[in-house]
Scaffold this active site. Sequence first.
Site, PDB file in Angstrom:
ATOM      1  N   GLY A  10       0.821  -1.220   0.000  1.00 49.30           N
ATOM      2  CA  GLY A  10       0.000   0.000   0.000  1.00 49.30           C
ATOM      3  C   GLY A  10       0.848   1.260   0.000  1.00 49.30           C
ATOM      4  O   GLY A  10       0.443   2.282   0.548  1.00 49.30           O
ATOM      5  N   THR A  12       1.532   2.993  -2.597  1.00 46.05           N
ATOM      6  CA  THR A  12       1.228   3.804  -3.789  1.00 46.05           C
ATOM      7  C   THR A  12       0.200   4.892  -3.506  1.00 46.05           C
ATOM      8  O   THR A  12      -0.161   5.656  -4.405  1.00 46.05           O
ATOM      9  CB  THR A  12       0.691   2.915  -4.931  1.00 46.05           C
ATOM     10  OG1 THR A  12      -0.336   2.054  -4.388  1.00 46.05           O
ATOM     11  CG2 THR A  12       1.793   2.072  -5.540  1.00 46.05           C
ATOM     12  N   ILE A  15      -1.405   6.874   3.351  1.00 42.92           N
ATOM     13  CA  ILE A  15      -0.455   6.778   4.459  1.00 42.92           C
ATOM     14  C   ILE A  15       0.838   6.068   4.016  1.00 42.92           C
ATOM     15  O   ILE A  15       1.946   6.491   4.344  1.00 42.92           O
ATOM     16  CB  ILE A  15      -1.115   6.018   5.639  1.00 42.92           C
ATOM     17  CG1 ILE A  15      -2.308   6.824   6.169  1.00 42.92           C
ATOM     18  CG2 ILE A  15      -0.107   5.721   6.749  1.00 42.92           C
ATOM     19  CD1 ILE A  15      -3.271   6.024   7.043  1.00 42.92           C
ATOM     20  N   GLY A  16       0.690   4.992   3.249  1.00 41.96           N
ATOM     21  CA  GLY A  16       1.857   4.219   2.806  1.00 41.96           C
ATOM     22  C   GLY A  16       2.752   5.022   1.886  1.00 41.96           C
ATOM     23  O   GLY A  16       3.986   4.941   1.978  1.00 41.96           O
ATOM     24  N   SER A 131      -6.092   0.285  13.443  1.00 42.78           N
ATOM     25  CA  SER A 131      -7.014   1.422  13.535  1.00 42.78           C
ATOM     26  C   SER A 131      -7.748   1.376  14.865  1.00 42.78           C
ATOM     27  O   SER A 131      -8.022   0.298  15.393  1.00 42.78           O
ATOM     28  CB  SER A 131      -8.021   1.345  12.385  1.00 42.78           C
ATOM     29  OG  SER A 131      -9.080   2.259  12.604  1.00 42.78           O
ATOM     30  N   TYR A 165     -14.847  -4.100   9.166  1.00 47.55           N
ATOM     31  CA  TYR A 165     -13.519  -3.488   9.087  1.00 47.55           C
ATOM     32  C   TYR A 165     -12.892  -3.446  10.482  1.00 47.55           C
ATOM     33  O   TYR A 165     -11.723  -3.804  10.673  1.00 47.55           O
ATOM     34  CB  TYR A 165     -13.664  -2.078   8.499  1.00 47.55           C
ATOM     35  CG  TYR A 165     -12.402  -1.249   8.512  1.00 47.55           C
ATOM     36  CD1 TYR A 165     -11.374  -1.484   7.592  1.00 47.55           C
ATOM     37  CD2 TYR A 165     -12.225  -0.212   9.433  1.00 47.55           C
ATOM     38  CE1 TYR A 165     -10.212  -0.709   7.607  1.00 47.55           C
ATOM     39  CE2 TYR A 165     -11.081   0.558   9.454  1.00 47.55           C
ATOM     40  CZ  TYR A 165     -10.076   0.304   8.544  1.00 47.55           C
ATOM     41  OH  TYR A 165      -8.932   1.073   8.555  1.00 47.55           O
TER      42      TYR A 165
HETATM   43  N1  LIG Z   1      -7.364   6.803   6.267  1.00 48.63           N
HETATM   44  C1  LIG Z   1      -7.658   6.612   7.531  1.00 48.63           C
HETATM   45  O1  LIG Z   1      -8.289   7.458   8.196  1.00 48.63           O
HETATM   46  C2  LIG Z   1      -7.193   5.353   8.212  1.00 48.63           C
HETATM   47  C3  LIG Z   1      -7.399   5.248   9.601  1.00 48.63           C
HETATM   48  C4  LIG Z   1      -6.969   4.079  10.257  1.00 48.63           C
HETATM   49  C5  LIG Z   1      -6.341   3.088   9.531  1.00 48.63           C
HETATM   50  N2  LIG Z   1      -6.173   3.216   8.176  1.00 48.63           N
HETATM   51  C6  LIG Z   1      -5.489   2.135   7.461  1.00 48.63           C
HETATM   52  O2  LIG Z   1      -4.384   2.692   6.783  1.00 48.63           O
HETATM   53  C7  LIG Z   1      -3.959   1.794   5.757  1.00 48.63           C
HETATM   54  C8  LIG Z   1      -3.675   2.577   4.498  1.00 48.63           C
HETATM   55  O3  LIG Z   1      -4.883   3.104   4.000  1.00 48.63           O
HETATM   56  P1  LIG Z   1      -5.044   4.587   3.469  1.00 48.63           P
HETATM   57  O4  LIG Z   1      -5.935   5.287   4.400  1.00 48.63           O
HETATM   58  O5  LIG Z   1      -3.720   5.173   3.131  1.00 48.63           O
HETATM   59  O6  LIG Z   1      -5.915   4.282   2.150  1.00 48.63           O
HETATM   60  P2  LIG Z   1      -5.623   4.383   0.591  1.00 48.63           P
HETATM   61  O7  LIG Z   1      -5.222   5.765   0.242  1.00 48.63           O
HETATM   62  O8  LIG Z   1      -6.843   3.817  -0.047  1.00 48.63           O
HETATM   63  O9  LIG Z   1      -4.391   3.424   0.354  1.00 48.63           O
HETATM   64  C9  LIG Z   1      -4.537   2.027   0.355  1.00 48.63           C
HETATM   65  C10 LIG Z   1      -3.317   1.385  -0.254  1.00 48.63           C
HETATM   66  O10 LIG Z   1      -3.508  -0.037  -0.269  1.00 48.63           O
HETATM   67  C11 LIG Z   1      -3.391  -0.518  -1.613  1.00 48.63           C
HETATM   68  N3  LIG Z   1      -4.278  -1.664  -1.847  1.00 48.63           N
HETATM   69  C12 LIG Z   1      -5.618  -1.716  -1.647  1.00 48.63           C
HETATM   70  N4  LIG Z   1      -6.110  -2.906  -2.031  1.00 48.63           N
HETATM   71  C13 LIG Z   1      -5.049  -3.638  -2.474  1.00 48.63           C
HETATM   72  C14 LIG Z   1      -4.916  -4.930  -3.015  1.00 48.63           C
HETATM   73  N5  LIG Z   1      -5.965  -5.745  -3.193  1.00 48.63           N
HETATM   74  N6  LIG Z   1      -3.674  -5.344  -3.374  1.00 48.63           N
HETATM   75  C15 LIG Z   1      -2.600  -4.547  -3.231  1.00 48.63           C
HETATM   76  N7  LIG Z   1      -2.666  -3.294  -2.724  1.00 48.63           N
HETATM   77  C16 LIG Z   1      -3.881  -2.845  -2.358  1.00 48.63           C
HETATM   78  C17 LIG Z   1      -3.768   0.671  -2.469  1.00 48.63           C
HETATM   79  O11 LIG Z   1      -3.300   0.494  -3.800  1.00 48.63           O
HETATM   80  P3  LIG Z   1      -3.750   1.481  -5.011  1.00 48.63           P
HETATM   81  O12 LIG Z   1      -2.826   2.671  -4.947  1.00 48.63           O
HETATM   82  O13 LIG Z   1      -3.577   0.636  -6.205  1.00 48.63           O
HETATM   83  O14 LIG Z   1      -5.191   1.866  -4.748  1.00 48.63           O
HETATM   84  C18 LIG Z   1      -3.098   1.804  -1.717  1.00 48.63           C
HETATM   85  O15 LIG Z   1      -1.717   1.854  -1.995  1.00 48.63           O
HETATM   86  C19 LIG Z   1      -5.091   0.768   5.633  1.00 48.63           C
HETATM   87  O16 LIG Z   1      -4.721  -0.426   6.273  1.00 48.63           O
HETATM   88  C20 LIG Z   1      -6.256   1.423   6.379  1.00 48.63           C
HETATM   89  O17 LIG Z   1      -7.141   0.468   6.885  1.00 48.63           O
HETATM   90  C21 LIG Z   1      -6.589   4.330   7.522  1.00 48.63           C
END
Ligand SMILES: NC(=O)c1ccc[n+]([C@@H]2O[C@H](COP(=O)([O-])OP(=O)(O)OC[C@H]3O[C@@H](n4cnc5c(N)ncnc54)[C@H](OP(=O)(O)O)[C@@H]3O)[C@@H](O)[C@H]2O)c1
Length: 274
Positions: A10, A12, A15-16, A131, A165
């Site tokens: 993640g 791309t 947060i990642g 989370s 979730y």
């Molecule tokens: N945002 C929040 O408020 C929040 C709060 C608590 C925890 N989190 C956690 O933080 C982590 C990162 O999420 P984010 O918020 O940064 O969301 P995001 O912007 O949607 O990023 C998700 C990342 O995971 C990748 N991904 C999703 N499905 C995948 C799959 N099937 N195979 C390979 N890669 C995949 C995405 O790839 P693509 O670039 O191709 O889409 C993207 O790089 C997650 O575990 C989420 O649950 C987020």
Amino acid sequence: MDGQYVLITGGTNGIGLAAARELAAQGARIGLVARNRGKAEGVAAELGGADVFEADLTSQGSIREMVTDVRERAPGIDVLVNNAGAMYGTHQVSADGIELTWALNVIAPYLITTLLAAKLTPDGRVIGTASDEHKRAKRIEFDDLSGEQYFSASARLSGGGMRRYGETKLALILLTQEMARHGIRAYSFEPGFVATGFNTNNGRLMRLMMAMAKPFARSPEKGAETLVWLATDADEPSGGYYSNKKLIEPSPAAQDRQAAERLWKTLEEQVSGR
Ligand SMILES: NC(=O)c1ccc[n+]([C@@H]2O[C@H](COP(=O)([O-])OP(=O)(O)OC[C@H]3O[C@@H](n4cnc5c(N)ncnc54)[C@H](OP(=O)(O)O)[C@@H]3O)[C@@H](O)[C@H]2O)c1
């Protein structure tokens, strides 16, 4: 981080991506595990070079192929970041017949970590993006691993997808503790509410709601701070749950050792023979 190797899922987006940028800026070499090769190569170019390992993390076959590739091409892993994750508002099933939230948020971190444990350097560590939403789940529903209860018409209306979730993030926190008991230095953390692509995969209404909530959210850089700190600070006790660069107490359900042990065995079964 000079000379350190960080493998991140993640990386791309959201947060990642913010973490990958910061760790690369601090001198780390980054390996991006990504489902979209073109997007990952764009990020790799922006980082001034990074390795790209393609995988759809909802598929165990795809994870296993990616791991073979990592074993061949990557050096010893100093930091493995299981960050990819998502929430699915409807009941969807992976190629392996497993509900998608569970497949991506729980099975992928378990399978990647156990398959790559031998590739971690002696001081290597594993970080999982969990989370505070884990508090929505009072327990792991071992009798309903496919999460049927969350996706009936009425359950969906009352936020069933989000509760599912929460259950997967509870599982990730328990899994992290169990990794520690299996001799793997592991941490989980919660990033706060962060403006990312999260929950933009669940229809127009959800996308609109996420856009409206954005002004109240942290930046991805802020959301990645604890991750970067855990990746760069060697002295934290293994197995803990962190927020704002501090050890914090997760919910009582996330401190249930028996549930953690049962989860480990369950995951072993869910990935065996595939
Ligand atoms: N945002 C929040 O408020 C929040 C709060 C608590 C925890 N989190 C956690 O933080 C982590 C990162 O999420 P984010 O918020 O940064 O969301 P995001 O912007 O949607 O990023 C998700 C990342 O995971 C990748 N991904 C999703 N499905 C995948 C799959 N099937 N195979 C390979 N890669 C995949 C995405 O790839 P693509 O670039 O191709 O889409 C993207 O790089 C997650 O575990 C989420 O649950 C987020």
